[in-house]
Design an enzyme around this catalytic site. Structure first.
Site, mmCIF file in Angstrom:
data_model
loop_
_atom_site.group_PDB
_atom_site.id
_atom_site.type_symbol
_atom_site.label_atom_id
_atom_site.label_comp_id
_atom_site.label_asym_id
_atom_site.label_seq_id
_atom_site.Cartn_x
_atom_site.Cartn_y
_atom_site.Cartn_z
ATOM 1 N N HIS A 39 -11.926 -2.353 -4.414
ATOM 2 C CA HIS A 39 -12.949 -2.127 -3.389
ATOM 3 C C HIS A 39 -13.910 -1.009 -3.788
ATOM 4 C CE1 HIS A 39 -10.964 1.602 -2.158
ATOM 5 N NE2 HIS A 39 -9.816 0.944 -2.211
ATOM 6 N N GLU B 190 -2.959 -2.054 0.249
ATOM 7 C CA GLU B 190 -2.534 -0.986 -0.651
ATOM 8 C C GLU B 190 -1.097 -0.568 -0.327
ATOM 9 O OE1 GLU B 190 -2.285 0.477 -3.364
ATOM 10 O OE2 GLU B 190 -4.236 1.500 -3.532
#
Length: 239
Positions: free
Chosen positions: A36, A109
């Site tokens: 990202h 994550e």
């Protein structure tokens, strides 16, 4: 590629596609795996984990730039985690291609538990000695309420393999997190979890994984400081 492309950390290639196909078999799934964009709290160096932080202005621009670079590529699907820093990054590319973004919580994550949203300094002050313990025992360390890297691997790799199986002869995009990308790449390259930070992942980093039938080849692991002059060079790698 020319020497002017300074965003490159690591690049593996075969002499030509015919040689590669002869060695590996018929090309199948091709994955453009991104981290990202830069986060809104990036200057604080935080343990974000499942903490749902957004993108900075620069992070948004990084993926608008990638979307422009990829606008003529034949992309069949785009995936991300369900956290906004990956969703907003991936949406930039999805919008250019008229694709519906598909999100999975399994691609989140690593969870840092009670550390989440805290800076390195805050963790050091609140949990003295734990940062050192983490670095010494990366494969087994678990923050209070968080995950270990083997636990991250156990949820990410099955979902990754499920996605690959959906697209046996197609090019797709995945926008994930630094830890998730390292777990995927380490799995493909046979790198132990204790060594995953030998794989560098900048914000908006591009990694390219090309399958030859069922055999994955990691063609590219890269940084992501993009400039207009680099677009043609990057596209030659992607194509």
């Amino acid at each position: 590629m020319t020497s002017s492309f300074k965003g490159l950390s690591f690049f593996l290639s075969f002499s030509n596609n015919l040689t590669c196909q002869a060695m590996r078999g018929k090309p199948s799934c091709r994955i453009l795996l991104f981290r990202h964009g830069e986060t809104a709290n990036s200057k604080e160096v935080c343990f974000n984990g499942h903490y749902d932080v957004g993108l900075s202005e620069r992070g948004q621009k990084q993926f608008l730039n990638w979307a422009e670079i990829l606008k003529k590529d034949n992309l069949k699907a785009i995936y991300s985690s369900d956290l906004q820093r990956t969703r907003k990054s991936a949406q930039c590319i999805a919008d250019k291609h008229g694709l519906e973004l598909i999100t999975f919580p399994e691609l989140r994550e690593l969870s840092f538990g009670s550390w989440e949203g805290m800076s390195f300094t805050e963790v050091e002050a609140t949990y003295p000695g734990e940062m050192k313990e983490r670095m010494q025992n990366l494969a087994t360390f678990q923050a209070d309420g968080g995950e270990t890297y083997p636990q991250l691997q156990a949820r990410v790799i099955p979902k990754y393999e499920e996605i690959v199986a959906r697209h046996s002869n197609e090019q797709i995009v995945m926008v994930c997190h630094g830890g998730v990308n390292r777990i995927i790449l380490a799995h493909l390259l046979g790198i132990p979890i204790s060594r995953i930070f030998s794989i560098h992942q900048d914000y908006a980093a591009l990694n390219i994984i090309q399958y030859y039938e069922k055999e994955p080849v990691v063609e590219y692991i890269g940084n992501a400081e993009l400039f207009t002059s680099q677009k043609d060079e990057i596209k030659t790698v992607i194509q």
